[in-house]
Design a protein around this motif. Structure first.
Motif, PDB file in Angstrom:
ATOM      1  N   LEU A  10       0.825  -1.210   0.000  1.00  0.00           N
ATOM      2  CA  LEU A  10       0.000   0.000   0.000  1.00  0.00           C
ATOM      3  C   LEU A  10       0.861   1.263   0.000  1.00  0.00           C
ATOM      4  CD1 LEU A  10      -2.812  -1.035   2.521  1.00  0.00           C
ATOM      5  CD2 LEU A  10      -2.907  -0.997   0.021  1.00  0.00           C
ATOM      6  N   LEU A  11       1.857   1.289   0.886  1.00  0.00           N
ATOM      7  CA  LEU A  11       2.706   2.482   0.953  1.00  0.00           C
ATOM      8  C   LEU A  11       3.597   2.625  -0.281  1.00  0.00           C
ATOM      9  CD1 LEU A  11       3.876   2.775   4.677  1.00  0.00           C
ATOM     10  CD2 LEU A  11       2.449   4.353   3.384  1.00  0.00           C
ATOM     11  N   TRP A  29       1.328   3.916  -3.049  1.00  0.00           N
ATOM     12  CA  TRP A  29       0.876   5.273  -2.724  1.00  0.00           C
ATOM     13  C   TRP A  29       2.002   6.290  -2.881  1.00  0.00           C
ATOM     14  CZ3 TRP A  29      -1.455   6.992   2.653  1.00  0.00           C
ATOM     15  CH2 TRP A  29      -2.135   8.205   2.477  1.00  0.00           C
ATOM     16  N   SER A  30       3.213   5.924  -2.442  1.00  0.00           N
ATOM     17  CA  SER A  30       4.324   6.877  -2.523  1.00  0.00           C
ATOM     18  C   SER A  30       4.711   7.162  -3.967  1.00  0.00           C
ATOM     19  CB  SER A  30       5.530   6.344  -1.751  1.00  0.00           C
ATOM     20  OG  SER A  30       5.994   5.124  -2.327  1.00  0.00           O
ATOM     21  N   ARG A  76       2.169   9.506  -5.399  1.00  0.00           N
ATOM     22  CA  ARG A  76       2.369  10.844  -4.830  1.00  0.00           C
ATOM     23  C   ARG A  76       3.859  11.152  -4.758  1.00  0.00           C
ATOM     24  NH1 ARG A  76      -2.191  10.568  -5.830  1.00  0.00           N
ATOM     25  NH2 ARG A  76      -4.028  10.991  -4.521  1.00  0.00           N
ATOM     26  N   VAL A 125       3.651  12.138   1.387  1.00  0.00           N
ATOM     27  CA  VAL A 125       3.546  10.693   1.583  1.00  0.00           C
ATOM     28  C   VAL A 125       4.821   9.998   1.125  1.00  0.00           C
ATOM     29  CG1 VAL A 125       2.295   8.617   0.905  1.00  0.00           C
ATOM     30  CG2 VAL A 125       1.039  10.723   1.390  1.00  0.00           C
ATOM     31  N   ASP A 126       5.341  10.405   0.000  1.00  0.00           N
ATOM     32  CA  ASP A 126       6.550   9.782  -0.526  1.00  0.00           C
ATOM     33  C   ASP A 126       7.731  10.007   0.415  1.00  0.00           C
ATOM     34  OD1 ASP A 126       8.278   8.471  -2.240  1.00  0.00           O
ATOM     35  OD2 ASP A 126       8.677  10.257  -3.442  1.00  0.00           O
ATOM     36  N   THR A 167       7.244   8.027   3.643  1.00  0.00           N
ATOM     37  CA  THR A 167       7.484   6.594   3.452  1.00  0.00           C
ATOM     38  C   THR A 167       8.964   6.286   3.424  1.00  0.00           C
ATOM     39  OG1 THR A 167       5.418   6.359   2.217  1.00  0.00           O
ATOM     40  CG2 THR A 167       7.082   4.657   1.913  1.00  0.00           C
ATOM     41  N   ARG A 180       8.842   0.450  -4.084  1.00  0.00           N
ATOM     42  CA  ARG A 180       8.806   1.845  -4.520  1.00  0.00           C
ATOM     43  C   ARG A 180       9.847   2.104  -5.602  1.00  0.00           C
ATOM     44  NH1 ARG A 180      11.670   6.107  -4.370  1.00  0.00           N
ATOM     45  NH2 ARG A 180      10.726   8.193  -4.389  1.00  0.00           N
TER      46      ARG A 180
END
Length: 327
Positions: free
Chosen positions: A116-117, A120-121, A124, A129-130, A133, A204
């Motif tokens: 999820l992170l 999401w990162s 964004r 958020v990035d 994270t 990521r």
């Protein structure tokens, strides 16, 4: 696909054979004899000592002991404990499900937030958020697991002692599922924290590279939204390197239970292993090490078998660097 499967399974068998051989030789190369753990009058008497060694089979040639052990292990018999004479397989059967449950919970707390992170990162990228994270993953990787377990034990133990094993001992899932899960949540979070951080960074990074690739840019130019392109195009390519990291990390969760189980007094295979080495109980220590190694290798085999589902060229032996040639 069949050849790929056969190669991977044979590789696991060869590695497992090497692990068993190495562990067996290392334990028997120890200058300390298990007989020394017996009563002093037995350990000091040469005649009684020889009789005990003969009963344990320690006076036989080492190759004979090794072949007997491998033959018995293939039938599921890991011998008997030198400490109390109970079956090693029985003790492993009671401890292993607890460690597997702890490892599974740690996987849940590591993989789901990481995915999820990580996604999401990237969506964004460059935002709050990035950056948050990235900072969180670095901090999580920097915290020693053993130190964090002790701190959590002290802090949570004072405010919420019901989240720790009580004086009556550990409660298994079969006895009381709610109490069992409540007790394992904190150790699982501590155990999975470093895995969560590394998976987040890996996913990521893979997604960021994939989103900058030509085929993703082409998909965006054809009118695909950022989220749709990430889900259908970028995520598939980013999962391969992340899956490689995940195989090693998730397999390592089981070996990481050695420290966590001893801090939280969870009667899993990690605590069993430490107790066996402290007592110089060679059959139990060897059985616990072999079981842990087998699970680690099986988890990595599962990861290897997932590769063809994400990239069919893997099963065909085609490299990513040279897509037109077969290895």
């Amino acid at each position: 696909m069949t050849n790929y499967l056969v190669r991977r399974v044979l590789g696991v068998v060869v590695v497992m054979f090497a692990v068993v051989t190495g562990l067996f030789l290392l334990l028997h190369a120890s200058p300390v004899s298990p007989v020394n753990q017996l009563a002093p009058q037995v350990a000091a008497d040469p005649v009684a000592r020889a009789a005990v060694e003969h009963r344990m089979g320690l006076d036989r040639p080492l190759p004979t002991q090794y072949l007997d052990y491998v033959g018995d292990a293939l039938r599921g018999d890991f011998g008997t404990s030198l400490y109390d004479g109970t079956s090693v397989s029985g003790q492993l059967g009671r401890a292993l499900p607890i460690s597997l449950e702890l490892g599974l919970l740690a996987c849940v707390f590591a993989v789901i937030p990481a995915v999820l992170l990580g996604v999401w990162s990237v969506l964004r990228r460059g935002g709050v958020v990035d950056h948050g994270t990235r900072v969180l993953s670095v901090v999580a990787m920097s915290l020693p697991g053993y130190w964090l377990a002790v701190i959590a034990l002290v802090v949570v133990g004072d405010s919420h002692p019901d989240l720790l094993p009580n004086a009556g001992g550990f409660v298994t899932f079969g006895e009381d599922p709610a109490t069992n899960l409540k007790v394992l949540v904190l150790p699982a979070i501590v155990l999975g924290l470093a895995t969560f951080a590394m998976l987040t960074r890996s996913l990521r990074g893979g997604l960021a590279d994939a989103m900058a690739s030509d085929h993703v840019l082409f998909a965006r130019a054809m009118g695909g939204s950022r989220l749709l392109t990430l889900r259908r195009v970028a995520l598939r390519g980013a999962l391969l390197p992340t899956l490689t990291v995940a195989g090693v990390l998730l397999g390592g969760l089981l070996s990481g239970t050695v420290l966590i189980e001893n801090v939280f007094q969870i009667p899993g295979i990690g605590q069993l292993m430490v107790t066996a080495f402290q007592r110089q109980d060679y059959p139990l220590a060897l059985g616990a090490c072999v079981a842990t190694s087998a699970i680690f290798l099986l988890l990595n085999l599962v990861v290897d078998l997932l590769y063809p589902l994400l990239d069919p060229r893997t099963a065909a032996g085609v490299t990513r660097d040279k897509p037109g040639r077969a290895a």
